[in-house]
Motif scaffolding. Structure first.
Motif, mmCIF file in Angstrom:
data_model
loop_
_atom_site.group_PDB
_atom_site.id
_atom_site.type_symbol
_atom_site.label_atom_id
_atom_site.label_comp_id
_atom_site.label_asym_id
_atom_site.label_seq_id
_atom_site.Cartn_x
_atom_site.Cartn_y
_atom_site.Cartn_z
ATOM 1 N N LEU A 1 -33.276 21.412 20.733
ATOM 2 C CA LEU A 1 -33.289 21.086 19.305
ATOM 3 C C LEU A 1 -33.554 19.605 19.049
ATOM 4 O O LEU A 1 -34.251 19.244 18.100
ATOM 5 C CB LEU A 1 -31.953 21.490 18.665
ATOM 6 N N PHE A 2 -32.993 18.758 19.888
ATOM 7 C CA PHE A 2 -33.100 17.321 19.651
ATOM 8 C C PHE A 2 -34.245 16.651 20.411
ATOM 9 O O PHE A 2 -34.341 15.430 20.424
ATOM 10 C CB PHE A 2 -31.764 16.635 19.966
ATOM 11 N N ASN A 3 -35.101 17.441 20.999
ATOM 12 C CA ASN A 3 -36.284 16.895 21.667
ATOM 13 C C ASN A 3 -37.562 17.511 21.113
ATOM 14 O O ASN A 3 -38.480 17.844 21.858
ATOM 15 C CB ASN A 3 -36.191 17.109 23.184
ATOM 16 N N ILE B 1 -35.266 26.627 23.831
ATOM 17 C CA ILE B 1 -34.261 27.074 22.869
ATOM 18 C C ILE B 1 -34.101 28.600 22.874
ATOM 19 O O ILE B 1 -32.977 29.107 22.982
ATOM 20 C CB ILE B 1 -34.615 26.593 21.442
ATOM 21 N N VAL C 1 -27.742 15.339 27.958
ATOM 22 C CA VAL C 1 -27.309 16.713 27.668
ATOM 23 C C VAL C 1 -28.122 17.697 28.504
ATOM 24 O O VAL C 1 -27.593 18.684 29.007
ATOM 25 C CB VAL C 1 -27.424 17.034 26.155
ATOM 26 N N TRP D 1 -29.510 10.202 24.731
ATOM 27 C CA TRP D 1 -28.318 11.034 24.872
ATOM 28 C C TRP D 1 -28.703 12.487 25.070
ATOM 29 O O TRP D 1 -28.031 13.210 25.797
ATOM 30 C CB TRP D 1 -27.375 10.849 23.693
ATOM 31 N N ALA D 2 -29.788 12.930 24.430
ATOM 32 C CA ALA D 2 -30.237 14.315 24.593
ATOM 33 C C ALA D 2 -30.704 14.564 26.023
ATOM 34 O O ALA D 2 -30.528 15.664 26.562
ATOM 35 C CB ALA D 2 -31.343 14.634 23.599
ATOM 36 N N VAL E 1 -29.785 24.545 24.540
ATOM 37 C CA VAL E 1 -30.195 24.737 23.140
ATOM 38 C C VAL E 1 -30.132 23.405 22.397
ATOM 39 O O VAL E 1 -31.064 23.041 21.668
ATOM 40 C CB VAL E 1 -29.326 25.813 22.450
ATOM 41 N N ILE E 2 -29.057 22.660 22.592
ATOM 42 C CA ILE E 2 -28.930 21.337 21.957
ATOM 43 C C ILE E 2 -30.052 20.421 22.427
ATOM 44 O O ILE E 2 -30.686 19.732 21.621
ATOM 45 C CB ILE E 2 -27.547 20.724 22.258
ATOM 46 N N TYR E 3 -30.308 20.428 23.726
ATOM 47 C CA TYR E 3 -31.393 19.621 24.291
ATOM 48 C C TYR E 3 -32.728 19.972 23.640
ATOM 49 O O TYR E 3 -33.482 19.093 23.229
ATOM 50 C CB TYR E 3 -31.448 19.860 25.799
ATOM 51 N N ILE F 1 -25.717 26.551 26.045
ATOM 52 C CA ILE F 1 -25.481 25.817 24.798
ATOM 53 C C ILE F 1 -26.053 24.401 24.900
ATOM 54 O O ILE F 1 -26.697 23.907 23.972
ATOM 55 C CB ILE F 1 -23.972 25.793 24.461
ATOM 56 N N CYS F 2 -25.829 23.756 26.025
ATOM 57 C CA CYS F 2 -26.381 22.404 26.220
ATOM 58 C C CYS F 2 -27.902 22.427 26.183
ATOM 59 O O CYS F 2 -28.525 21.532 25.603
ATOM 60 C CB CYS F 2 -25.890 21.814 27.539
#
Length: 71
Positions: free
Chosen positions: A44-46, A53, A8, A4-5, A40-42, A37-38
């Motif tokens: 963080l979760f990778n 980031i 994103v 899912w990341a 940053v989320i990407y 924002i996407c």
């Protein structure tokens, strides 16, 4: 990598590219903000991808500042 990341990350890329298609500065900044924002989320979760980031978080803050300043 989270599947899912990864999506994103693709969504973030689409937002960034899409922001360049608009002629209105507010739309450019808003769409670019969503892309940042996407990303940053990407990042963080990778596995805490700091080179992804940090610049995108900073750019998001710039976009927010400019959107507020120009309203």
């Amino acid at each position: 990598m989270n599947h899912w990341a990864e999506y994103v990350g693709y969504l973030a890329s689409a937002f960034i590219v899409g922001s360049f298609l608009s002629k209105k500065i507010k739309a450019i900044r808003t769409i670019n903000l969503l892309g940042c924002i996407c990303f940053v989320i990407y990042g963080l979760f990778n596995g805490l991808l700091w080179p992804v980031i940090i610049p995108n978080a900073l750019l998001a803050l710039v976009q927010i500042y400019q959107l507020i300043k120009n309203d």
